[in-house]
Motif scaffolding. Structure first.
Motif: not given
Lengths: 114, 114
Positions: B21-27, B45-50, B69-78
């Motif tokens: 599952i992919k996640c991207e934020q443009n904030l 909550i499962m995970f957090s990245y800073n 891969p960068d601070k705008a993206h956090l993907n979840l692989h299962i």
């Protein structure tokens, strides 16, 4: 172990009246509390928050009250509108603070009817 | 213009498969999260990245691996999906501005494991 509890799974209110949603917590180390609103098939959206050093925070029709001695907070919506119909989640910032680990309640489904 | 986006919105797969599952934020936020909403409707909550660094890792099976891969993206692989993984997964992000404790959520990914 539920640290944040919303004991009412649902609430039905008439349009124009006050909606009161309740939340209880067990950990006295929580220092920040938030309410989120969630529509079906959407993510939760931030509504209002309160720091543990305050007992009230108001934003338009929404007011959050915090009673630290009772470990209880409530969200008041007045006047209630049909568009307020959603699931409301109470959340508390974890005692570790820092990176904002939020602990959520199970939610209360609010239905505002004409 | 979506602030926090997730893909796919729905995911139906067989037990034993591997999915992402992919996640991207443009904030422009530094911190991102993955939450799981189970059948009892709790958001956990499962995970957090800073800034691409793992900072929160709850008791989650090793089959779940987040990648930033960068601070705008956090993907979840299962890996090796199980029936109990069926849930709605929400990505969220948080900034360090005036309201640092506010997390902004994506629309969710409903995962169904058959």
């Amino acid at each position: 172990d539920q640290q944040v509890k919303q004991n009412s799974p649902s609430l039905s209110v008439q349009e124009g009246r006050i909606s009161i949603l309740n939340c209880d917590y067990t950990n006295s180390m929580f220092d920040y509390f938030l309410w989120y609103k969630k529509y079906p098939a959407e993510g939760p959206t931030f509504l209002i928050s309160i720091s543990s050093i305050k007992d009230k925070n108001e934003d338009g029709r929404f007011t959050v009250f915090l009673n630290k001695s009772a470990k209880h907070l409530s969200l008041h919506i007045v006047p209630s509108q049909p568009g307020d119909s959603a699931v409301y989640f109470c959340a508390a910032r974890g005692p570790t603070g820092g990176y904002n680990k939020l602990i959520f309640g199970a939610g209360t489904r609010l239905a505002v009817h004409p | 213009d979506t602030a926090v986006s997730q893909t796919p919105k729905y995911l139906v797969t067989q037990m034993g498969n591997d999915k992402s599952i992919k996640c991207e934020q443009n904030l422009g936020h530094d911190t991102m999260y993955w939450y799981k909403q189970d059948s009892k409707k709790f958001l956990k909550i499962m995970f957090s990245y800073n800034n691409k660094e793992l900072i929160i890792n709850e008791t989650v099976p090793n089959r779940f691996s987040p990648k930033s891969p960068d601070k705008a993206h956090l993907n979840l692989h299962i890996n090796s999906l199980e029936l109990g993984d069926s849930a709605v997964y929400f990505c969220a992000s948080r900034g360090s501005g005036a309201s640092p404790d506010t997390q902004y959520f994506g629309p969710g990914t409903r995962l169904t494991v058959l």
